[in-house]
Design a protein around this motif. Sequence first.
Motif, short mmCIF file in Angstrom:
data_model
loop_
_atom_site.label_atom_id
_atom_site.label_comp_id
_atom_site.label_asym_id
_atom_site.label_seq_id
_atom_site.Cartn_x
_atom_site.Cartn_y
_atom_site.Cartn_z
N THR A 158 0.85 -1.20 0.00
CA THR A 158 0.00 0.00 0.00
C THR A 158 0.88 1.24 0.00
OG1 THR A 158 -0.15 0.35 2.40
CG2 THR A 158 -1.66 -1.26 1.42
N HIS A 159 0.36 2.30 -0.56
CA HIS A 159 0.99 3.60 -0.35
C HIS A 159 -0.10 4.67 -0.27
CE1 HIS A 159 1.09 4.59 -4.78
NE2 HIS A 159 1.00 5.83 -4.30
N THR A 160 0.01 5.48 0.75
CA THR A 160 -0.97 6.52 1.05
C THR A 160 -0.32 7.89 0.83
OG1 THR A 160 -2.14 5.14 2.66
CG2 THR A 160 -2.44 7.53 2.84
N VAL A 161 -1.04 8.77 0.17
CA VAL A 161 -0.54 10.12 -0.11
C VAL A 161 -1.54 11.14 0.41
CG1 VAL A 161 0.13 11.78 -1.88
CG2 VAL A 161 0.75 9.38 -2.13
N LEU A 162 -1.06 12.05 1.23
CA LEU A 162 -1.85 13.19 1.69
C LEU A 162 -1.11 14.45 1.27
CD1 LEU A 162 -4.24 14.33 3.35
CD2 LEU A 162 -2.73 14.26 5.35
N THR A 163 -1.76 15.28 0.48
CA THR A 163 -1.09 16.47 -0.04
C THR A 163 -2.01 17.67 0.06
OG1 THR A 163 0.02 17.41 -2.00
CG2 THR A 163 -1.84 15.98 -2.41
N ALA A 164 -1.43 18.82 0.39
CA ALA A 164 -2.19 20.05 0.54
C ALA A 164 -1.44 21.20 -0.13
CB ALA A 164 -2.43 20.37 2.01
N THR A 165 -2.18 22.11 -0.74
CA THR A 165 -1.59 23.26 -1.42
C THR A 165 -2.45 24.49 -1.23
OG1 THR A 165 -0.45 21.97 -3.14
CG2 THR A 165 -0.99 24.24 -3.67
N ARG A 166 -1.79 25.61 -1.00
CA ARG A 166 -2.48 26.91 -1.00
C ARG A 166 -1.66 27.87 -1.86
NH1 ARG A 166 -5.02 29.75 4.19
NH2 ARG A 166 -6.70 28.38 3.47
N VAL A 167 -2.33 28.52 -2.79
CA VAL A 167 -1.69 29.50 -3.67
C VAL A 167 -2.50 30.80 -3.62
CG1 VAL A 167 -1.02 30.08 -6.03
CG2 VAL A 167 -0.81 27.73 -5.23
N ASP A 168 -1.85 31.90 -3.31
CA ASP A 168 -2.46 33.22 -3.33
C ASP A 168 -1.67 34.08 -4.32
OD1 ASP A 168 -4.23 32.48 -1.26
OD2 ASP A 168 -2.70 32.95 0.23
N GLN A 169 -2.33 34.61 -5.33
CA GLN A 169 -1.59 35.37 -6.33
C GLN A 169 -2.48 36.41 -6.99
OE1 GLN A 169 -0.62 32.08 -9.11
NE2 GLN A 169 -1.78 33.24 -10.62
N ARG A 170 -1.86 37.43 -7.56
CA ARG A 170 -2.56 38.41 -8.37
C ARG A 170 -2.69 37.89 -9.80
NH1 ARG A 170 -3.36 40.09 -3.97
NH2 ARG A 170 -3.14 42.21 -3.19
N ASP A 171 -3.74 38.31 -10.47
CA ASP A 171 -3.98 37.90 -11.86
C ASP A 171 -3.70 39.11 -12.75
OD1 ASP A 171 -4.76 35.72 -13.55
OD2 ASP A 171 -6.61 36.78 -13.96
N VAL A 172 -2.50 39.17 -13.30
CA VAL A 172 -2.02 40.37 -13.98
C VAL A 172 -2.53 40.43 -15.41
CG1 VAL A 172 0.02 41.68 -14.63
CG2 VAL A 172 0.02 40.35 -12.52
N PHE A 173 -3.07 41.59 -15.79
CA PHE A 173 -3.57 41.80 -17.14
C PHE A 173 -2.40 42.06 -18.08
CE2 PHE A 173 -6.06 43.70 -20.56
CZ PHE A 173 -7.26 43.01 -20.45
N PRO A 174 -2.40 41.48 -19.28
CA PRO A 174 -1.27 41.72 -20.21
C PRO A 174 -1.27 43.14 -20.75
CG PRO A 174 -3.00 40.43 -21.28
CD PRO A 174 -3.39 40.54 -19.83
N LEU A 175 -0.09 43.60 -21.17
CA LEU A 175 0.08 44.92 -21.75
C LEU A 175 0.28 44.82 -23.25
CD1 LEU A 175 2.59 46.48 -19.17
CD2 LEU A 175 0.10 46.70 -19.19
N ASP A 176 -0.17 45.83 -23.97
CA ASP A 176 0.16 45.87 -25.40
C ASP A 176 1.59 46.38 -25.57
OD1 ASP A 176 0.13 48.68 -25.16
OD2 ASP A 176 -1.97 48.79 -25.76
N GLY A 177 2.08 46.37 -26.80
CA GLY A 177 3.48 46.69 -27.05
C GLY A 177 3.88 48.07 -26.60
N SER A 178 3.06 49.08 -26.88
CA SER A 178 3.42 50.44 -26.52
C SER A 178 3.42 50.65 -25.02
CB SER A 178 2.44 51.42 -27.19
OG SER A 178 1.10 51.16 -26.75
N ALA A 179 2.44 50.06 -24.31
CA ALA A 179 2.41 50.19 -22.85
C ALA A 179 3.60 49.48 -22.22
CB ALA A 179 1.10 49.63 -22.31
N PHE A 180 3.98 48.34 -22.77
CA PHE A 180 5.12 47.61 -22.22
C PHE A 180 6.41 48.39 -22.42
CE2 PHE A 180 8.55 44.47 -22.44
CZ PHE A 180 8.34 43.79 -21.24
#
Length: 254
Positions: A158-180
């Motif tokens: 047997t093999h038992t796996v217990l895994t937990a993850t938490r991710v907190d992040q901003r969702d960044v909007f892409p820029l066009d060429g001139s803004a970049f």
Amino acid sequence: VQRIPGVHVSQLSGEGHSTAIRQPISTKPLYLYLEDGVPTRSTGFFNHNALYEVNLPQAGGLEVLKGPGTALYGSDAIGGVVNALTRPAPTTPTMDLSAEVGTYGYRRFLGTGGFRAGNNGVRMDLNLTSADGFKEDAPYDRRSGTIRHEFINGSIATHTVLTATRVDQRDVFPLDGSAFESQPDLNRSPIAFRDVDALRWSTAIEHEEGKSLISVTPFARHNVLKLIPNWQLTFNPEIWDTRNNSVGALVKCT
């Protein structure tokens, strides 16, 4: 995975990504993501960022099956299957620690350790990763942990796996060429975010006798995703809150 022919993963903001396996890059539900053969999400709750629910930096391996795998793996495996493998318990008592720092406030701590005692083996992994990001007000933070227990007694393993993850992040909007060109660190969507919580348990029980093998793997999953997608700010900046709790079992006889 970029070294595998026909496979491409484009990294998005923070821990996000988009996979393409013999398909154009898209966010379509074409792929099945597994951990030790167990789907990380239930059918109907696909997320193209699903790998950020898996502790990839401390995985023991990554299997990629290209093309339709529906017959063996289910209806989500339309374009391919990605299976992350947890690391087995070490043969001798082991502990490894590593730390990384980089530009834009990047920090990562990885710790792993384990031992064997008689018929039992244990490994524990911890992944703490964070970064400020090169965009204005665009940090991300990740906390992942995995515990794996193994047991072998004659023909039963047997093999038992217990895994937990938490991710907190901003969702960044892409820029066009001139803004970049004028302000590359501009964050046009400072209120957009993605918060992820994932908790999974599975126990694989295998009985082998002669040429026959019986395998039963019960599992339970808890998935939470809260977000305001950056693209939604243009018409309706509401918070999405999706949650799914599921239980099941995989049964195999050969």
